[in-house]
Design an enzyme around this catalytic site. Structure first.
Site, PDB file in Angstrom:
ATOM      1  N   ASN A   1      -3.705   4.026 -30.189  1.00  0.00           N
ATOM      2  CA  ASN A   1      -2.818   2.854 -30.286  1.00  0.00           C
ATOM      3  C   ASN A   1      -2.842   2.261 -31.690  1.00  0.00           C
ATOM      4  O   ASN A   1      -3.876   2.236 -32.354  1.00  0.00           O
ATOM      5  CB  ASN A   1      -3.140   1.801 -29.216  1.00  0.00           C
ATOM      6  CG  ASN A   1      -4.577   1.325 -29.200  1.00  0.00           C
ATOM      7  OD1 ASN A   1      -5.483   2.078 -29.513  1.00  0.00           O
ATOM      8  ND2 ASN A   1      -4.774   0.075 -28.872  1.00  0.00           N
TER       9      ASN A   1
ATOM     10  N   GLU B   1      -1.538  -1.138 -33.605  1.00  0.00           N
ATOM     11  CA  GLU B   1      -0.995  -2.479 -33.387  1.00  0.00           C
ATOM     12  C   GLU B   1      -0.353  -3.035 -34.659  1.00  0.00           C
ATOM     13  O   GLU B   1      -0.562  -2.513 -35.758  1.00  0.00           O
ATOM     14  CB  GLU B   1      -2.105  -3.400 -32.867  1.00  0.00           C
ATOM     15  CG  GLU B   1      -2.596  -2.920 -31.505  1.00  0.00           C
ATOM     16  CD  GLU B   1      -3.605  -3.851 -30.859  1.00  0.00           C
ATOM     17  OE1 GLU B   1      -4.086  -4.804 -31.518  1.00  0.00           O
ATOM     18  OE2 GLU B   1      -3.920  -3.621 -29.676  1.00  0.00           O
TER      19      GLU B   1
ATOM     20  N   CYS C   1       1.596   2.359 -28.221  1.00  0.00           N
ATOM     21  CA  CYS C   1       0.483   2.843 -27.390  1.00  0.00           C
ATOM     22  C   CYS C   1       0.018   4.222 -27.851  1.00  0.00           C
ATOM     23  O   CYS C   1       0.776   4.990 -28.461  1.00  0.00           O
ATOM     24  CB  CYS C   1       0.935   2.974 -25.942  1.00  0.00           C
ATOM     25  SG  CYS C   1       1.291   1.426 -25.113  1.00  0.00           S
TER      26      CYS C   1
ATOM     27  N   GLU D   1      -0.580   6.880 -25.994  1.00  0.00           N
ATOM     28  CA  GLU D   1       0.102   7.999 -25.337  1.00  0.00           C
ATOM     29  C   GLU D   1       1.411   8.341 -26.039  1.00  0.00           C
ATOM     30  O   GLU D   1       1.729   9.505 -26.268  1.00  0.00           O
ATOM     31  CB  GLU D   1       0.420   7.662 -23.873  1.00  0.00           C
ATOM     32  CG  GLU D   1      -0.777   7.330 -23.033  1.00  0.00           C
ATOM     33  CD  GLU D   1      -1.062   5.831 -23.018  1.00  0.00           C
ATOM     34  OE1 GLU D   1      -1.175   5.223 -24.110  1.00  0.00           O
ATOM     35  OE2 GLU D   1      -1.175   5.264 -21.923  1.00  0.00           O
TER      36      GLU D   1
ATOM     37  N   CYS E   1       0.704   2.467 -19.422  1.00  0.00           N
ATOM     38  CA  CYS E   1       1.713   1.434 -19.171  1.00  0.00           C
ATOM     39  C   CYS E   1       3.017   2.088 -18.703  1.00  0.00           C
ATOM     40  O   CYS E   1       3.205   3.311 -18.819  1.00  0.00           O
ATOM     41  CB  CYS E   1       1.942   0.590 -20.423  1.00  0.00           C
ATOM     42  SG  CYS E   1       3.033   1.359 -21.637  1.00  0.00           S
TER      43      CYS E   1
ATOM     44  N   CYS F   1       5.061   4.129 -21.314  1.00  0.00           N
ATOM     45  CA  CYS F   1       4.482   5.450 -21.599  1.00  0.00           C
ATOM     46  C   CYS F   1       4.753   6.413 -20.452  1.00  0.00           C
ATOM     47  O   CYS F   1       5.013   7.600 -20.664  1.00  0.00           O
ATOM     48  CB  CYS F   1       2.984   5.337 -21.870  1.00  0.00           C
ATOM     49  SG  CYS F   1       2.623   4.570 -23.466  1.00  0.00           S
TER      50      CYS F   1
HETATM   51  N1  THU Z   1      -2.221   0.462 -24.815  1.00  0.00           N
HETATM   52  C1  THU Z   1      -2.142   1.816 -24.961  1.00  0.00           C
HETATM   53  O1  THU Z   1      -2.406   2.364 -26.033  1.00  0.00           O
HETATM   54  N2  THU Z   1      -1.751   2.531 -23.881  1.00  0.00           N
HETATM   55  C2  THU Z   1      -1.400   2.007 -22.679  1.00  0.00           C
HETATM   56  O2  THU Z   1      -0.952   2.722 -21.794  1.00  0.00           O
HETATM   57  C3  THU Z   1      -1.561   0.573 -22.443  1.00  0.00           C
HETATM   58  C4  THU Z   1      -1.925  -0.250 -23.606  1.00  0.00           C
HETATM   59  C5  THU Z   1      -2.616  -0.330 -25.980  1.00  0.00           C
HETATM   60  C6  THU Z   1      -1.529  -1.219 -26.506  1.00  0.00           C
HETATM   61  C7  THU Z   1      -2.334  -2.274 -27.207  1.00  0.00           C
HETATM   62  O3  THU Z   1      -2.619  -1.827 -28.517  1.00  0.00           O
HETATM   63  C8  THU Z   1      -3.620  -2.358 -26.433  1.00  0.00           C
HETATM   64  O4  THU Z   1      -3.688  -1.181 -25.644  1.00  0.00           O
HETATM   65  C9  THU Z   1      -3.752  -3.564 -25.541  1.00  0.00           C
HETATM   66  O5  THU Z   1      -2.684  -3.678 -24.701  1.00  0.00           O
END
Ligand code: THU
Length: 157
Positions: free
Chosen positions: A62, A64, A73, A75, A112, A115
């Site tokens: 991930n 940000e 994310c 994935e 999520c 994804c």
């Molecule tokens: N996140 C992912 O990388 N994958 C997911 O399926 C859910 C959330 C990340 C997004 C963000 O950087 C952090 O987790 C908190 O939500």
């Protein structure tokens, strides 16, 4: 009126050692990929790894951003990287792992909705099931196809 039910079938493993060789390698890659997370806001580090039809593994983590929706994310980072680098290859499986401050969480990391939708797209593109492995320190779940984690998939292809 008829009541209907959708059943979801998946397998639970106690450790990654119980997984088949290919899945174990992919799971280890997903855990390793957590190291690439850039999560200064949530401090939740997620790693993902996809296995392609040529056997290669592509990792993602991930990323940000101060403007929250601009981040991505793990994935989708992995899937888009694989799609862009190997456009002719199919994504056959995806593993993900996550945890606060880079420490693998006890329960499996679950993807999520956005994804899952992207997984559905690559599964449709491949016309082959895309399996999903969710890793936690205390258990691991394997779903054989995206349909099992995204029932009633939207698919216009
Ligand atoms: N996140 C992912 O990388 N994958 C997911 O399926 C859910 C959330 C990340 C997004 C963000 O950087 C952090 O987790 C908190 O939500």
């Amino acid at each position: 009126m008829t009541e209907k039910q959708i059943n979801i079938r998946f397998h639970e493993f106690r450790t990654i050692e119980e997984l088949e060789d290919d899945d174990r390698e992919l799971a280890r890659a997903a855990i390793e990929a957590m190291g690439g997370a850039y999560a200064p806001y949530s401090h939740f580090h997620v790693g993902a790894a996809v296995r392609l039809s040529n056997g290669k593994i592509v990792k993602g983590a991930n990323q940000e951003n101060a403007a929250f929706p601009s981040g991505l994310c793990a994935e989708r980072t992995a899937m888009f990287s694989a799609g862009a680098t190997y456009p002719d290859k199919d994504i056959l499986s995806l593993a993900l792992a996550g945890g606060v401050m880079g420490r693998l969480g006890s329960e499996p990391a679950t993807p999520c909705g956005a994804c899952r939708q992207v997984m559905a797209q690559y599964q449709a593109k491949a016309r082959k099931p895309l399996s999903v492995i969710m890793i936690g320190a205390s258990r691991i779940w394997k779903f054989d196809k995206v349909d099992d984690i995204l029932p009633l998939i939207f698919d216009s292809i």
